[in-house]
Design a protein around this motif. Structure first.
Motif, short mmCIF file in Angstrom:
data_model
loop_
_atom_site.label_atom_id
_atom_site.label_comp_id
_atom_site.label_asym_id
_atom_site.label_seq_id
_atom_site.Cartn_x
_atom_site.Cartn_y
_atom_site.Cartn_z
N UNK A 222 0.84 -1.70 -0.15
CA UNK A 222 0.55 -0.49 -0.89
C UNK A 222 1.20 0.63 -0.07
N UNK A 223 1.37 1.79 -0.68
CA UNK A 223 1.96 2.89 0.08
C UNK A 223 0.93 4.00 0.20
N UNK B 29 -0.51 7.95 1.47
CA UNK B 29 -0.07 9.30 1.14
C UNK B 29 1.16 9.74 1.93
N UNK B 30 1.33 9.17 3.13
CA UNK B 30 2.48 9.53 3.95
C UNK B 30 3.69 8.64 3.63
N UNK B 31 3.55 7.79 2.66
CA UNK B 31 4.65 6.91 2.30
C UNK B 31 4.75 5.67 3.18
N UNK B 32 3.76 5.47 4.03
CA UNK B 32 3.77 4.29 4.90
C UNK B 32 3.23 3.09 4.14
N UNK B 33 3.78 1.94 4.46
CA UNK B 33 3.26 0.72 3.85
C UNK B 33 1.97 0.29 4.52
N UNK B 34 0.97 0.04 3.73
CA UNK B 34 -0.28 -0.47 4.28
C UNK B 34 -0.67 -1.72 3.51
N UNK B 35 -1.39 -2.59 4.16
CA UNK B 35 -1.79 -3.82 3.50
C UNK B 35 -2.80 -3.51 2.39
N UNK B 36 -2.54 -4.06 1.24
CA UNK B 36 -3.41 -3.79 0.10
C UNK B 36 -4.57 -4.78 0.09
N UNK B 37 -5.76 -4.20 0.00
CA UNK B 37 -6.96 -5.03 -0.07
C UNK B 37 -7.56 -4.83 -1.46
N UNK C 276 5.70 -16.91 -5.03
CA UNK C 276 4.98 -16.34 -6.15
C UNK C 276 5.71 -15.11 -6.65
N UNK C 277 5.46 -14.76 -7.90
CA UNK C 277 6.01 -13.54 -8.47
C UNK C 277 4.85 -12.58 -8.66
N UNK C 278 5.10 -11.35 -8.31
CA UNK C 278 4.05 -10.35 -8.40
C UNK C 278 4.50 -9.26 -9.35
N UNK C 279 3.72 -9.02 -10.39
CA UNK C 279 4.02 -7.96 -11.35
C UNK C 279 3.02 -6.84 -11.12
N UNK C 280 3.53 -5.69 -10.72
CA UNK C 280 2.63 -4.56 -10.46
C UNK C 280 2.72 -3.55 -11.60
#
Lengths: 131, 212
Positions: free
Chosen positions: B12-13, B15-23, B69-73
């Motif tokens: 996930x991104x 507010x600062x545009x950094x990638x963070x792990x999505x939970x 796997x394919x991920x559709x967001x």
């Protein structure tokens, strides 16, 4: 038995023949001739089986309609009992799925002027566990 | 939780545009609810084509090839709430091995798919269902019979697997689009509802922690 000097040519020719048979649904049952009725071991995605009948059962249970193997690299070594160790790195494509990487290892055992697959290990290259 | 180690890191991104792990048990960095919907079913029943059809026109899935796997967001609104939806689709690995358990991890809804033209794919539903239930005992599950354009007769039939397990059945066609939007919209709605009122103990604990 001595090291087989032809190990490279034999290993590569075997690999070519193996995947040519595998990728052609009509010829796939002929793979049975490359395994021994008792002295062949296979580990397929961690699942172990012994003997050509069980191995063919596994291969024919796979559910794709079409498959194509694309070989990236084949490494061969002669073993000290006259056999050949073959390591295959490649990609495969099933039906409309995206391509996947795989690795397969064979040990070819000499018997009656020919060879059979004594060991066969197959894995898709999938890293489900986060590093 | 030790199980988290096996989870595939989906990013996930913030507010600062950094990638963070999505939970999926938490909100996204942008404050959206995030839900994970998984698709299950035999090869070539049209799982990916259904997702394609739902998201329409040139939507490019994220191919996570090392995870097969394919991920559709997709971002949408459910009952005036912003929702980020990740639809997970297998990428053919199920032809060789059983699904890795991280595929099921944190999933909040499941869509089971079979093919109107191949009976075997219907018979195998119970295997898919049983395996999914081992990991997710109570998430909402719906079922789709795809390719009804090739076999209209199927729409007059009822299916014991669905009635016995109390799973709603949708007659769909990825080819002509029949019921596809409804299928996914309902799945997403059920996923959001489940997320707000989880039944699994593990999920309840997560919910409580988040509200603390």
């Amino acid at each position: 038995m001595a090291l087989n000097p032809q190990y490279e040519a034999i290993g590569k020719a075997f690999t070519q023949q193996y995947y040519a048979l595998f990728d052609d649904a009509a010829q796939r049952p002929q793979l049975v001739a490359l395994y021994n009725a008792e002295q062949s071991l296979m580990t397929f995605e961690g699942q172990q089986m012994q003997g050509s009948a069980k191995i063919m059962e596994k291969i024919s249970s796979l559910t794709f309609q079409k498959i194509a193997h694309l070989i990236t690299a084949v490494d061969c070594q002669p073993t000290f009992d006259g056999g050949i160790l073959v390591n295959v790195l490649g990609q495969l494509k099933t039906d409309e799925d995206p391509p996947q990487s795989f690795t397969q290892v064979f040990v070819l055992k000499p018997a009656n002027d020919s060879f059979f697959i004594q060991h066969d290990m197959f894995r898709l290259v999938i890293h489900n566990v986060a590093a | 939780m030790s199980e988290d180690k096996s989870a595939i890191p989906i990013h996930d991104t913030d507010a600062q545009g950094e990638k963070v792990e999505l939970d999926y048990d938490k909100k996204t960095a942008q404050g959206e609810i995030c839900v994970k919907v998984i698709c299950l079913g035999d090869s070539a029943v049209g799982k990916s084509k259904l997702v394609d059809r739902y998201l329409i026109d040139g939507y490019k899935p994220q191919q996570l090839s090392t995870y097969a796997l394919s991920l559709f967001r997709h971002r949408t609104t459910v009952n005036d709430e912003k929702v980020l939806i990740d639809i997970w689709d297998t990428a053919g690995q199920e032809r060789f091995q059983s699904m890795h358990r991280s595929y099921y991890h944190q999933a909040q809804a499941c869509i089971l798919v079979f093919d109107a033209t191949r009976k075997k794919t219907y018979k195998n539903l119970s295997n898919w269902y049983a395996e999914m239930r081992k990991f997710r005992p109570s998430i909402p599950c719906i079922c789709a019979v795809n390719k009804i354009d090739e076999n209209m007769e199927v729409t007059t039939k009822s299916f014991a697997f669905c009635t016995q397990n109390n799973i709603p059945l949708y007659y769909v066609s990825a080819c002509d689009g029949t019921n596809v939007v409804k299928l996914f919209a309902d799945a997403v709605e059920k996923a959001v509802a489940y997320k707000k009122d989880p039944v699994d103990i593990e999920d309840q604990i997560m919910e409580e922690l988040e509200n603390m």
